[in-house]
Design a protein around this motif. Structure first.
Motif, short mmCIF file in Angstrom:
data_model
loop_
_atom_site.label_atom_id
_atom_site.label_comp_id
_atom_site.label_asym_id
_atom_site.label_seq_id
_atom_site.Cartn_x
_atom_site.Cartn_y
_atom_site.Cartn_z
N GLY A 61 -44.43 -24.18 66.71
CA GLY A 61 -44.44 -24.24 68.17
C GLY A 61 -44.84 -22.93 68.84
N CYS A 62 -45.20 -21.93 68.08
CA CYS A 62 -45.52 -20.62 68.63
C CYS A 62 -46.89 -20.62 69.26
CB CYS A 62 -45.43 -19.57 67.53
SG CYS A 62 -43.74 -19.32 66.95
N PRO A 63 -47.16 -19.69 70.20
CA PRO A 63 -46.59 -18.35 70.26
C PRO A 63 -45.13 -18.36 70.74
CG PRO A 63 -48.11 -18.65 72.09
CD PRO A 63 -48.18 -19.89 71.23
N CYS A 64 -44.34 -17.47 70.16
CA CYS A 64 -42.89 -17.43 70.41
C CYS A 64 -42.48 -16.05 70.92
CB CYS A 64 -42.13 -17.71 69.12
SG CYS A 64 -42.63 -19.19 68.27
N THR A 65 -41.45 -16.04 71.75
CA THR A 65 -40.85 -14.79 72.22
C THR A 65 -39.34 -14.97 72.29
OG1 THR A 65 -41.08 -15.44 74.53
CG2 THR A 65 -42.82 -14.05 73.62
N ILE A 66 -38.62 -13.90 72.10
CA ILE A 66 -37.17 -13.92 72.30
C ILE A 66 -36.96 -13.83 73.81
CG2 ILE A 66 -34.99 -12.73 71.89
CD1 ILE A 66 -36.25 -11.74 69.22
N SER A 67 -36.49 -14.92 74.42
CA SER A 67 -36.40 -14.94 75.88
C SER A 67 -35.05 -14.47 76.40
CB SER A 67 -36.73 -16.33 76.42
OG SER A 67 -35.89 -17.30 75.86
N SER A 68 -33.99 -14.57 75.58
CA SER A 68 -32.69 -14.04 76.04
C SER A 68 -31.78 -13.80 74.85
CB SER A 68 -32.02 -14.98 77.04
OG SER A 68 -31.61 -16.17 76.40
N ILE A 69 -30.84 -12.89 75.07
CA ILE A 69 -29.78 -12.57 74.11
C ILE A 69 -28.47 -12.64 74.87
CG2 ILE A 69 -28.76 -10.78 72.67
CD1 ILE A 69 -31.49 -9.67 72.17
N PHE A 70 -27.48 -13.36 74.31
CA PHE A 70 -26.17 -13.43 74.96
C PHE A 70 -25.06 -13.35 73.92
CE2 PHE A 70 -22.40 -15.47 76.57
CZ PHE A 70 -22.23 -14.79 77.76
N PRO A 71 -24.10 -12.46 74.08
CA PRO A 71 -24.07 -11.38 75.06
C PRO A 71 -25.07 -10.31 74.67
CG PRO A 71 -22.24 -11.13 73.54
CD PRO A 71 -22.94 -12.42 73.18
N SER A 72 -25.32 -9.37 75.59
CA SER A 72 -26.29 -8.31 75.31
C SER A 72 -25.62 -6.98 74.99
CB SER A 72 -27.23 -8.13 76.50
OG SER A 72 -26.48 -7.78 77.65
#
Length: 144
Positions: A19-30
């Motif tokens: 399914g890429c191109p892929c990006t890390i869109s969020s990290i929780f918690p940071s």
């Protein structure tokens, strides 16, 4: 040269199949205390986690850089988040002091190393022992 062309075509095919191109869109918690293992949830835009897991395990690679030292990577297994096909969770590695870590995802024949936003794949490990509550406002609740 032909071998390199073949490897690039293979790698592009793997990423497109996931399914890429892929990006890390969020990290929780940071952020969190450096003496603990903290479960962190990564939302990876474009990645089909189920398809990635079919190819093999997924790992979070936590990169740390102490000034004057060589950068090191600590690998932790990642697991799919129930009910989502774009999220995984993995634990932070305990550290010896406050530091910023950045994270990337790696699987069999693929990797997602770039964040959707600058600095977006960074986890801040702080000294939780140096915090204290100095006041609470309001000091009570309204009577009923």
């Amino acid at each position: 040269l032909r071998a390199t062309k073949y490897e690039l075509q293979r790698d592009i095919g793997i990423l497109q199949g996931l399914g890429c191109p892929c990006t890390i869109s969020s990290i929780f918690p940071s952020s969190g205390g450096y003496l603990e293992r903290i479960p962190v949830e990564l939302d990876v835009a474009g990645l089909q986690v189920d398809a990635a897991l079919e190819r093999g395990g997924i790992e979070c690679w936590w990169r740390r850089i102490y000034p004057g030292e060589v950068e090191t990577y600590i690998r932790r297994p990642a697991a799919a988040v129930a009910g989502s096909n774009s999220k995984v969770t993995c634990d932070t590695p305990p550290q010896t002091g406050p530091i910023f870590l950045d994270v990337s995802l790696h699987g069999e024949g693929w990797a997602v190393t770039h964040s959707a936003a600058p600095g977006g794949n960074v986890f801040d490990m702080y000294d939780a022992g140096n915090f204290s509550i100095t006041s609470v406002t309001p000091s009570g609740s309204p009577s009923s």
